[in-house]
Write a protein that holds these residues in place. Structure first.
Motif: not given
Ligand code: PLP
Length: 432
Positions: A283-296
């Motif tokens: 989906g949207r980059r901003e949302v997907m970037q919350r996914l490990a290992p990029a996000g928590p």
């Protein structure tokens, strides 16, 4: 090969008895057991183009297509070749591979998703999308629709008890009341119910099948999906479009190719794995970037992006061009027409519902736009129709509440088989 059919299936019966002793219910996914239609589930040993071959040596025109994935039919040479070549290089590495990048690029090129994560099943995709939506919004509650299936995720195994907007009641023992109470189940195609629910609750996400296919096929009414996106965003929730069934089946981009909608996350499966276990959410980059290992937000998988599954998926998607979808649409219309003409001739009340090239026939005279209406059908008539088709060599989904799936492999010989079978099947339904 036997083309004279009977109700007996001794080899399947023997396998089913062996399986039932050691596998709960004799199958590894419940609907395969024929429980809702009765009789012996056929154990399949081989598939070729439009045909399935069972353990008794009978062949069937396959209108299940592994519940959707096989848009090119069974054992397509390009898919088999890709899998064989990948297998010869090794089956799994537990490290990133070029095939994953290529499959992710193909998905991004065909759809509105900006970033994508590969998983192994549609269930994993929806489960992970919900966790991500909760992590992103910091909220808990989920809205889903009665009759929509999103895999066997605890939070999504809840359905409305009485057809009214209600807090979820678990559909399965083992799903805790606490989990179910975080799921709000609403009637499909009812935007007013969604608006009302969003006013009283702080909701993390609305999830819907892009076009419902798990209560039989029930397309979204015009404006329903767009309305969901608008309502979700107005209330600070994410909108998740489940395209596990529709994705890359109803158009080269899935349902979003027929009806572009402003979702935040999409889930895919089935066709994108070419018959091997592969699925995805994106989906949207901003949302997907919350996914490990990029996000928590944690999400992982030992076999995710498996090289064989990626090879099968890529080969299958590479074959899926505009001509493929034109053929799927045309074949679906032909088969639906054969069945509905035969039923009309015998005076059997029925309703054809379509969503792109997915369709199903409800054995009711009334319209079907939600689960309550779907349940009004005469399941006995479907059972009689199903068994008559099976005994004449046509394999339909063994439930009145499933979509029929076609492949491009369905040729004139397979169509003739269906055309010959529907008359007797309609007569059987009329007698039921
Ligand atoms: C719309 C939808 N979502 C999710 C799933 C779950 O996928 P899987 O069976 O691969 O876990 C399905 C399976 O039929 C589905 O139709």
């Amino acid at each position: 090969m036997i083309d004279a059919y009977s109700e007996d299936a001794p080899a399947s019966q023997a396998l089913f008895e062996r399986a039932s002793g050691i596998v709960p219910g004799g199958v590894n996914s419940p609907v395969r057991a024929f429980k809702s239609v009765g009789g012996t589930p056929r154990f399949m040993v081989r598939g070729e183009g439009p045909w399935l071959f069972d353990a008794d040596g009978r062949r069937y025109v396959d209108l299940v297509c592994s519940w959707g994935p096989l848009i090119h039919g069974h054992a397509h040479p390009a898919v088999i070749d890709a899998v064989q070549q990948a297998a010869a290089r090794g089956t799994s590495f537990g490290a990133p591979t070029p095939g994953e990048v290529e499959l992710a690029e193909e998905i991004v090129a065909r759809t509105a998703v900006e970033q994508v994560r590969l998983v192994n099943s549609g269930t994993e995709a929806t489960m992970s999308a919900i966790r991500l939506a909760r992590g992103f919004t910091g909220r808990t509650k989920i809205i889903k629709f009665a009759g929509c299936y999103h895999g066997h995720v605890d939070a999504l195994l809840a359905s409305a008890g009485s057809g009214v907007a209600t807090l979820g009641i678990p559909d399965s023992p083992g799903v805790t009341g606490a989990t179910a109470s975080e799921t709000i189940v609403l009637p499909y195609n009812d935007l007013a119910a969604v608006e009302q629910a969003l006013t009283g609750e702080s909701v993390a996400a609305i999830i819907t099948e892009a076009a419902a296919g798990n209560m039989g096929v029930v397309a979204p009414l015009p404006g329903f999906n767009a309305g969901l996106a608008e309502l979700a965003h107005r209330h600070g929730a994410l909108f998740i479009m489940d395209e596990v069934m529709t994705g890359f089946r109803v158009s080269r981009s899935g349902w979003q190719g027929l009806e572009p909608v402003d979702a935040d996350l999409w889930t895919f499966g089935k066709v994108m794995g070419g018959g091997l276990p592969a699925a995805a959410f994106g989906g949207r980059r901003e949302v997907m970037q919350r996914l490990a290992p990029a996000g928590p937000v944690y999400q992982a998988g030992t076999l995710s992006g498996n090289p064989l599954a990626c090879a099968a998926g890529l080969a299958s998607l590479s074959l899926a061009d505009d001509a493929t979808y034109a053929k799927l649409d045309q074949t679906a219309a032909t088969i639906a027409g054969l069945a509905t003409d035969a039923l009309a001739k015998e005076g059997v009340p029925h309703r054809l519902n379509t969503a792109g090239n997915m369709f199903s026939i409800f054995f009711t005279a009334g319209e079907v736009t939600n689960y309550d209406q779907a349940k009004q059908q005469r399941v006995e008539a479907f059972k009689a129709f199903f068994h008559s088709m099976l005994s004449q060599g046509v394999y339909l989904p063994p439930s009145a509440f499933e979509a029929w799936f076609v492949s491009t492999a369905i040729d004139d010989e397979a169509l003739s088989r269906v055309a010959e079978a529907v008359g007797n099947a309609a007569k059987a339904a009329a007698r039921a």
